[in-house]
Motif scaffolding. Structure first.
Motif, PDB file in Angstrom:
ATOM      1  N   ALA A 165      25.056 100.025  -9.736  1.00 18.49           N
ATOM      2  CA  ALA A 165      26.435  99.695  -9.515  1.00 18.49           C
ATOM      3  C   ALA A 165      26.968  98.627 -10.068  1.00 18.49           C
ATOM      4  O   ALA A 165      27.958  98.573 -10.727  1.00 18.49           O
ATOM      5  CB  ALA A 165      26.798  99.879  -8.039  1.00 18.49           C
ATOM      6  N   HIS A 214      27.501 110.861  -6.102  1.00 21.79           N
ATOM      7  CA  HIS A 214      26.194 111.008  -5.485  1.00 21.79           C
ATOM      8  C   HIS A 214      26.232 112.447  -4.754  1.00 21.79           C
ATOM      9  O   HIS A 214      26.875 112.727  -3.941  1.00 21.79           O
ATOM     10  CB  HIS A 214      26.293 109.926  -4.301  1.00 21.79           C
ATOM     11  N   VAL A 224      26.441 103.761  -0.721  1.00 20.75           N
ATOM     12  CA  VAL A 224      27.237 104.370  -2.018  1.00 20.75           C
ATOM     13  C   VAL A 224      28.780 104.074  -1.112  1.00 20.75           C
ATOM     14  O   VAL A 224      29.506 103.421  -1.990  1.00 20.75           O
ATOM     15  CB  VAL A 224      27.099 105.819  -2.204  1.00 20.75           C
ATOM     16  N   VAL A 272      31.852 106.974  -9.108  1.00 22.21           N
ATOM     17  CA  VAL A 272      30.503 107.245  -8.677  1.00 22.21           C
ATOM     18  C   VAL A 272      30.319 108.459  -8.240  1.00 22.21           C
ATOM     19  O   VAL A 272      31.130 109.101  -7.428  1.00 22.21           O
ATOM     20  CB  VAL A 272      30.213 106.231  -7.696  1.00 22.21           C
TER      21      VAL A 272
END
Length: 440
Positions: free
Chosen positions: A22, A69, A56, A67
């Motif tokens: 990240a 996931h 996350v 992001v």
């Protein structure tokens, strides 16, 4: 704004890697003004998945970074929508086979990256940059050394335009108009394949095994050099300043934990979806090298380490069998690589793009390889593990028990690859058509 996909496929605990990657995504957005889609494809068991969800959720918001996931259910839903849109769902048997090749129940290094390629298409990304769960970044003066810097600098650029910014350039004549198709570095730290113990315990047996991964015909002095260099990456060096080379990149100089591909490559040709087999996901590196497409090799090497899971009895056995399967797969793959090497840049169309149908034909022809060589390889593998003794005897026994199945799978994996290639461009077009809304 340039949109790129930084992806982390995983099937094991890696909260630290999630946090680190990240940071790399934030760096790419900040330094290059790019829109970075951080894509975590998670096949972990439920308790590990839950820890990853927490990791996350704890990531700080970062401008320019989105992001995603996705667990396997979410990935499967996306793939079904792609199959529906591509028209494959009208033939249920074909759709089921393709879905199994894209999201198999067993570990597949190629399949997880293929899913990243399709999702990147849906997100409108121009490149995919892969990292792995068992890797970390080097640090200099307290700052991480991110490979994304070199990947975003060069990937997709006209080679002639960036020639002078590279430390050195060895572009083939006439390739300056082509785009940089791949950018990558290697690794430092532990060997990428867990065979250091074999090398230390019995160098002769190590040579027998690793030698099976090499194409035939090398003079002995070169064969020795290649065996010594295999799976060792960039050794134990540390980053001491950027060095780059603009040229077709040798697959032995790049690791799949540290690589970026331009969409013009992966939108045409996927990776082999072989199950429980390491190494087959290097196919595109061989292909772009043999087609003499420009690549960028850099020295922002990843730090490789072996997870604790691999050191357990179960993990050890599973990994050694995957290594054995790779050595069988190379019997088929090397026949394809020999033909792509001979074809050279005739693999490319007038616009400099890979002619996928030609490559698919080479893969399909390899399925009919005489099994004599594959059987010989399996005999060498069995004998090597028995000579090592100890816990390697269990590996040999497992290989012996699975012998007919292993021989069949080595051939069938290539047939599956050819089948996937036949449908790949339809799948990539359908993925692009789903758009970001197709990713839940």
């Amino acid at each position: 704004m340039r949109r790129v996909c930084l992806t982390l496929p995983t099937h094991r605990a890696c909260t630290g890697t999630i946090t680190a990657i990240a940071d790399e995504a934030a760096y790419g957005a900040r330094e290059f003004g790019s829109e970075i889609h951080l894509l975590i494809l998670d096949s972990s068991p439920a308790p590990v998945l839950a820890e990853h969800r927490k990791a996350v959720a704890a990531l700080p918001a970062s401008p320019g970074v989105t992001v995603h996931h996705l667990d396997e259910d979410e990935q499967r839903a996306f793939l079904r929508e792609v199959l529906d849109r591509s028209g494959e769902a009208s033939a249920s048997a074909s759709a089921d086979r393709l879905l199994e090749l894209m999201l198999p129940s067993r570990v597949s290094y190629g399949a997880c990256t293929n899913r990243a390629f399709l999702i990147a298409q849906a997100l409108g990304c121009t490149s995919v940059h892969r990292r792995d769960s068992d890797s970390r970044y080097q640090y200099v003066d307290g700052e991480p050394v991110f490979p994304l810097h070199q990947e975003l600098t060069y990937l997709g650029q006209r080679a002639e335009d960036v020639r002078n910014s590279a430390t050195r350039s060895k572009l083939p004549p006439g390739s300056g108009e082509r785009r940089v198709a791949v950018a990558g570095g290697s690794f430092v730290g532990e060997m990428s394949v867990d065979v250091a113990e074999i090398r230390d315990q019995d160098p002769g047996t190590y040579d027998d095994l690793v030698g099976l991964s090499l194409p035939g015909g090398y003079p002995e002095i070169w064969r020795r050099h290649l065996i010594d260099a295999s799976f060792r990456g960039a050794g134990a060096g540390t980053f001491d300043g950027d060095r780059t080379a603009l040229a077709p990149i040798s697959p032995t100089q790049v690791d799949m934990c540290n690589v970026g591909f331009d969409h013009e490559v992966y939108s045409r040709v996927p990776l082999p979806p072989a199950r429980d087999t390491i190494g087959t996901d290097y196919f595109l590196l061989h292909l772009v090298h043999n087609a003499r497409l420009p690549g960028l090799q850099h020295n922002r090497h990843i730090v490789n380490f072996h997870t604790q899971e691999r050191r357990t009895d179960t993990g050890f056995l599973a990994y050694q069998v995957r290594f054995a399967k790779f050595l069988l797969a190379t019997a088929y793959l090397n026949t394809v690589y020999a033909r792509t090497t001979a074809a050279g840049d005739t693999l490319l169309d007038d616009e400099g793009h890979i002619r996928a149908s030609v490559v698919a034909g080479f893969v399909r022809d390899s399925v009919d390889l005489d099994r004599t060589e594959v059987v010989r390889r399996l005999d060498v593998i069995d004998g090597a593990y028995r000579r090592l003794g100890g816990r390697y005897t269990r590996v040999a026994d497992t290989i012996a028990e699975r012998r007919p199945r292993l021989l069949d799978e080595a051939r069938d994996d290539m047939a599956d690859f050819a089948h996937l290639m036949d449908h790949w461009e339809a799948l990539t077009r359908a993925s692009a058509g789903t758009g970001p809304a197709g990713i839940r």
